[in-house]
Design an enzyme around this catalytic site. Structure first.
Site, short mmCIF file in Angstrom:
data_model
loop_
_atom_site.label_atom_id
_atom_site.label_comp_id
_atom_site.label_asym_id
_atom_site.label_seq_id
_atom_site.Cartn_x
_atom_site.Cartn_y
_atom_site.Cartn_z
N TYR A 51 -35.78 -5.65 33.08
CA TYR A 51 -34.69 -6.49 32.57
C TYR A 51 -33.58 -6.69 33.60
CZ TYR A 51 -31.38 -2.67 32.07
OH TYR A 51 -30.50 -1.65 32.35
N LEU A 80 -30.27 -6.88 39.50
CA LEU A 80 -28.98 -6.19 39.42
C LEU A 80 -29.29 -4.75 39.00
CD1 LEU A 80 -25.91 -6.45 39.65
CD2 LEU A 80 -25.87 -7.13 37.26
N ALA A 81 -29.48 -3.89 40.01
CA ALA A 81 -29.87 -2.50 39.76
C ALA A 81 -28.66 -1.71 39.30
CB ALA A 81 -30.45 -1.89 41.03
N HIS A 82 -28.80 -1.03 38.16
CA HIS A 82 -27.68 -0.26 37.62
C HIS A 82 -28.22 0.73 36.59
CE1 HIS A 82 -28.36 -3.54 34.78
NE2 HIS A 82 -27.85 -2.76 33.85
N SER A 83 -27.35 1.61 36.18
CA SER A 83 -27.62 2.51 35.08
C SER A 83 -26.29 2.72 34.36
CB SER A 83 -28.18 3.84 35.59
OG SER A 83 -28.64 4.62 34.51
#
Length: 149
Positions: free
Chosen positions: A58, A67-70
């Site tokens: 996603y 858009l790499a994130h956590s």
């Protein structure tokens, strides 16, 4: 965001025209930029990878863009971004937006900052002229200038 872009995206957070063997490697590069800029610890990189493993691709929010994130966590030292332009695009498993050549790492110190930075970046990247210019930009200064327009 325009006024803060220099602080959120310092030179040390950029990796331009670098190779990645797969999506995990691409996220590791984004994490490397976040760590180099002092925004996160290495643990946040693992959290970004875990997020994709659990929730799927996603994070691939537009053609060629992840858009790499956590979630905000103790591994986030302060809010910031990393910018990774891959020399060869990689597949993340997104039916509509693969392959990915730009990975932006996002670390939000808290939920509000996380959402604010995320929406500002997304807003800048829906502009097709900006995204084309960003793909050709050769320096961090050029990239920041385009994002500020």
């Amino acid at each position: 965001m325009a006024a803060d872009i220099d602080g959120f995206l310092p030179d040390s957070a950029f990796l331009l025209d670098v190779p990645a063997s797969d999506w995990k490697d691409a996220i590791r590069l984004a994490g490397k930029g976040l760590v180099a800029a002092g925004f996160t610890t290495d643990a946040y990189t693992d959290q970004m990878i875990d997020t994709v493993e659990k929730m799927g691709p996603y994070i691939v929010i537009a053609p060629g863009l992840a858009l790499a994130h956590s979630r905000p966590s103790d591994a986030v030292l302060k809010t910031g971004l990393s910018w990774v332009r891959l020399s060869t695009p990689v597949e993340f498993g997104s039916k509509t937006n693969d392959p990915v050549s730009l990975v932006i790492g996002l670390a939000g110190h808290d939920e509000n900052e996380h959402i604010g930075v995320m929406s500002a970046i997304a807003g800048a990247l829906v502009d097709k002229k900006k995204t084309a210019d960003l793909a050709k930009a050769s320096t961090p200064d050029e990239i920041r200038a385009i994002l500020k327009r």
